[in-house]
Motif scaffolding. Structure first.
Motif, short mmCIF file in Angstrom:
data_model
loop_
_atom_site.label_atom_id
_atom_site.label_comp_id
_atom_site.label_asym_id
_atom_site.label_seq_id
_atom_site.Cartn_x
_atom_site.Cartn_y
_atom_site.Cartn_z
N PRO A 57 -87.24 124.03 -1.50
CA PRO A 57 -87.14 124.37 -0.10
C PRO A 57 -86.27 125.59 0.10
O PRO A 57 -85.30 125.81 -0.61
CB PRO A 57 -86.51 123.11 0.52
CG PRO A 57 -85.77 122.47 -0.61
CD PRO A 57 -86.58 122.76 -1.84
N ALA A 58 -86.63 126.41 1.09
CA ALA A 58 -85.84 127.60 1.40
C ALA A 58 -84.52 127.18 2.02
O ALA A 58 -84.41 126.16 2.68
CB ALA A 58 -86.63 128.51 2.36
N GLY A 59 -83.51 128.03 1.84
CA GLY A 59 -82.21 127.71 2.43
C GLY A 59 -81.11 128.35 1.64
O GLY A 59 -81.31 129.26 0.83
N ARG A 95 -78.09 109.05 -7.04
CA ARG A 95 -78.92 110.13 -6.49
C ARG A 95 -80.32 109.64 -6.12
O ARG A 95 -81.26 110.43 -6.07
CB ARG A 95 -79.01 111.28 -7.49
CG ARG A 95 -77.65 111.92 -7.78
CD ARG A 95 -77.80 113.21 -8.56
NE ARG A 95 -76.51 113.84 -8.81
CZ ARG A 95 -76.34 115.00 -9.42
NH1 ARG A 95 -77.40 115.67 -9.87
NH2 ARG A 95 -75.14 115.50 -9.61
N ALA A 96 -80.45 108.36 -5.86
CA ALA A 96 -81.76 107.82 -5.50
C ALA A 96 -82.28 108.43 -4.21
O ALA A 96 -83.50 108.52 -4.00
CB ALA A 96 -81.66 106.31 -5.36
N SER A 97 -81.38 108.88 -3.32
CA SER A 97 -81.81 109.43 -2.03
C SER A 97 -82.58 110.74 -2.18
O SER A 97 -83.19 111.21 -1.22
CB SER A 97 -80.60 109.66 -1.13
OG SER A 97 -79.68 110.56 -1.73
N ARG A 98 -82.55 111.34 -3.37
CA ARG A 98 -83.29 112.58 -3.59
C ARG A 98 -84.78 112.36 -3.79
O ARG A 98 -85.55 113.32 -3.82
CB ARG A 98 -82.74 113.32 -4.82
CG ARG A 98 -81.31 113.79 -4.66
CD ARG A 98 -80.91 114.64 -5.83
NE ARG A 98 -79.57 115.17 -5.68
CZ ARG A 98 -79.02 116.05 -6.51
NH1 ARG A 98 -79.70 116.46 -7.56
NH2 ARG A 98 -77.80 116.50 -6.30
N GLY A 110 -90.89 105.59 1.07
CA GLY A 110 -89.45 105.51 1.29
C GLY A 110 -88.72 105.15 0.02
O GLY A 110 -89.30 105.04 -1.06
N ALA A 111 -87.41 104.95 0.15
CA ALA A 111 -86.59 104.58 -1.01
C ALA A 111 -86.87 103.16 -1.47
O ALA A 111 -86.62 102.82 -2.63
CB ALA A 111 -85.11 104.74 -0.68
N GLY A 112 -87.40 102.33 -0.58
CA GLY A 112 -87.78 100.97 -0.92
C GLY A 112 -89.03 100.58 -0.17
O GLY A 112 -89.20 100.93 1.01
N VAL A 113 -89.95 99.87 -0.84
CA VAL A 113 -91.19 99.45 -0.19
C VAL A 113 -91.46 97.99 -0.55
O VAL A 113 -91.12 97.53 -1.64
CB VAL A 113 -92.39 100.32 -0.62
CG1 VAL A 113 -92.21 101.75 -0.17
CG2 VAL A 113 -92.60 100.27 -2.12
N LYS A 114 -92.05 97.26 0.39
CA LYS A 114 -92.45 95.88 0.17
C LYS A 114 -93.95 95.78 0.37
O LYS A 114 -94.49 96.27 1.36
CB LYS A 114 -91.72 94.94 1.12
CG LYS A 114 -90.22 94.85 0.87
CD LYS A 114 -89.56 93.83 1.79
CE LYS A 114 -88.08 93.70 1.49
NZ LYS A 114 -87.43 92.67 2.36
N VAL A 127 -91.93 111.14 -5.48
CA VAL A 127 -91.87 112.55 -5.10
C VAL A 127 -90.46 112.88 -4.63
O VAL A 127 -89.70 111.99 -4.24
CB VAL A 127 -92.89 112.87 -3.98
CG1 VAL A 127 -94.31 112.58 -4.44
CG2 VAL A 127 -92.57 112.09 -2.71
N PRO A 128 -90.08 114.16 -4.66
CA PRO A 128 -88.79 114.54 -4.07
C PRO A 128 -88.77 114.18 -2.59
O PRO A 128 -89.77 114.31 -1.89
CB PRO A 128 -88.75 116.06 -4.28
CG PRO A 128 -89.66 116.30 -5.44
CD PRO A 128 -90.76 115.29 -5.31
N ALA A 129 -87.62 113.73 -2.11
CA ALA A 129 -87.52 113.29 -0.70
C ALA A 129 -87.86 114.43 0.24
O ALA A 129 -88.46 114.21 1.31
CB ALA A 129 -86.11 112.77 -0.42
N ALA A 130 -87.53 115.68 -0.13
CA ALA A 130 -87.82 116.82 0.73
C ALA A 130 -89.31 117.04 0.90
O ALA A 130 -89.76 117.59 1.91
CB ALA A 130 -87.16 118.08 0.17
#
Length: 301
Positions: free
Chosen positions: A95-97, A202-205, A224-228, A246-249
């Motif tokens: 991502p740009a930034g 770093r799971a949030s990534r 998401g980070a968790g799925v049921k 996939v990357p969260a971004a």
């Protein structure tokens, strides 16, 4: 036989017939962008005996026609192994930034995963991330799973909690991490519920993207980070699963593999079709094809 994009080897392992082994003929299906790399450039592969192998290259997902010919034996059964040599993954743009964040963006590249699943009456199959195990076109009960995450970062893990049905009763299988098989083989005990969670500092990534099909229900999509994942009553067998990380971004921009819902048909044993196995015409011959990853040294049926 369905083939994902990449480079593969199809090996002739054994034949249970007495005397001469049957001949295996392999060719790309009509209109399929799958090719056989052969010495004579004919595009048709012939394996005359166990120990021989063919190289298969697919520029995009397609299929092969595999048939078994007459040999010196009255029994025409053959055991083949389909082994992935390379896995192709699409690059994910950073991502740009602010350039200060560039290292984090590079570290959170799209992970390369494979899913090994034990499918009822078909044995162990291996697919890449984002590919269906069974699914709307080939609904077959999934009895166990193992997530193969080769480039998993040291500070991220994937935890799987599973429930299966034993004679109509729900039983927990506990939890397992990436690389560990959870489920059963040959017990007619299909999975009926899955909970997948990314864990670690770093799971949030990263983000999970899942599609699941339970018998008689619509395709479920979760991310998401968790799925049921479970059917309407919690007792419906899992007959299709498509999983990727996939990357969260990039998760919010990713398109789901399917754009409309499907209703799973009831299982009809006489009409079963599965990418992991090929049934030949006639009652005299049978070809058994098992898929195998570079990590999995052996696949047992």
């Amino acid at each position: 036989m369905q083939v994902a994009r990449g480079l593969f080897i199809l090996r002739y392992i054994s034949s249970d017939g007495q005397g001469y082994a049957p001949r295996i003929v392999v060719k790309p299906s009509a209109g399929s962008k799958v090719e056989l790399i052969t010495e004579d450039l004919s595009g048709i592969g012939i394996m005359s005996a166990p120990g021989e192998a063919l190289v298969v290259r697919a520029l995009e997902p397609g299929s092969l026609d595999v048939s078994i010919g007459a040999g010196g034996s009255a029994h025409r059964h053959a055991h083949l192994v389909f082994e992935r040599v390379t896995a192709t993954t699409a690059p994910v743009a950073s991502p740009a930034g602010d350039s200060l964040f560039a290292p984090a963006a590079v570290a959170a590249r799209a992970p390369s995963i494979e899913i090994l699943a034990h499918v009822a009456r078909r044995g162990d199959v291996v697919v890449g991330g984002g590919e269906w195990i069974s699914g709307p076109q080939f609904p077959l009960a999934i009895e166990g799973l193992q997530i193969l995450w080769r480039d998993r970062p040291a500070d991220v893990d994937l935890e799987i909690e599973a429930v299966h049905s034993v004679r109509g009763r729900r039983q927990s299988l506990g939890t397992a991490q990436a690389g560990v098989f959870i489920g059963t083989r040959g017990m007619a005990a299909p999975l009926t519920a899955l909970t997948l969670s990314l864990t670690g500092p770093r799971a949030s990534r990263y983000s999970l993207q899942c599609e699941a099909l339970f018998l008689g229900a619509q395709v479920q999509r979760r991310s998401g980070a968790g799925v049921k994942l479970a059917g309407p009553t919690g007792l419906e067998p899992l007959v299709g699963l498509c999983l990727s990380i996939v990357p969260a971004a990039a998760a919010s921009q990713a398109e789901p593999p399917m754009t409309r819902a499907f209703i799973a048909p009831q299982l009809e044993p006489r009409q079963e079709i599965n990418p992991a196995a090929v049934q030949t015409t006639g009652s005299a011959g049978r070809v058994r094809v098992f898929r195998k990853s570079r990590i999995q040294q052996s696949v047992h049926h």
